[in-house]
Write an enzyme that holds these catalytic residues in place. Sequence first.
Site, mmCIF file in Angstrom:
data_model
loop_
_atom_site.group_PDB
_atom_site.id
_atom_site.type_symbol
_atom_site.label_atom_id
_atom_site.label_comp_id
_atom_site.label_asym_id
_atom_site.label_seq_id
_atom_site.Cartn_x
_atom_site.Cartn_y
_atom_site.Cartn_z
ATOM 1 C CG MET A 1 -5.462 -1.332 -2.785
ATOM 2 S SD MET A 1 -6.940 -2.027 -3.338
ATOM 3 C CE MET A 1 -6.175 -3.557 -3.538
ATOM 4 N N PRO A 2 -3.092 0.460 1.024
ATOM 5 C CG PRO A 2 -1.647 0.682 1.216
ATOM 6 C CD PRO A 2 -1.500 0.915 0.684
#
Length: 136
Positions: A1-2
């Site tokens: 989820m960066p």
Amino acid sequence: MPFVHVYYPEGLSTREELEMVSKDIHGSLVEHFNVPKDDYFQMFLPYPPYQFYYDPYYLLDGEKKRTENMIYVSITCGPGRTVDQKTRLYKSIATAISNQLAISITDIFITLNETVAENWSFGQGLAQMVNYEGGE
């Protein structure tokens, strides 16, 4: 989820070069943070030279100096990486950007902002990462 923000000087690079930098950053995240290949969210934002103020020598040895080519990479991601993973990520990203854009590694500034899963929504007004087993 960066989620990655890359701030770069106007006119520093072409669209093709930025696409390669984007791929290099994502490849570093996949390799060092074990991010899934399809977890790919980045925004590149050019800035005029008069909008980025910094000390050209801060935390550098006396012979090195930052230039007008300063690039700032801000990565927001979930917590849980080791210091070793983080330092390897920084080195990988800085080296890739430096090589891709032919600028000094001294001009690559990276920050990592860790945030928990419930602070993310990937659309639809949902907190998709809460109780997600295959997460970042």
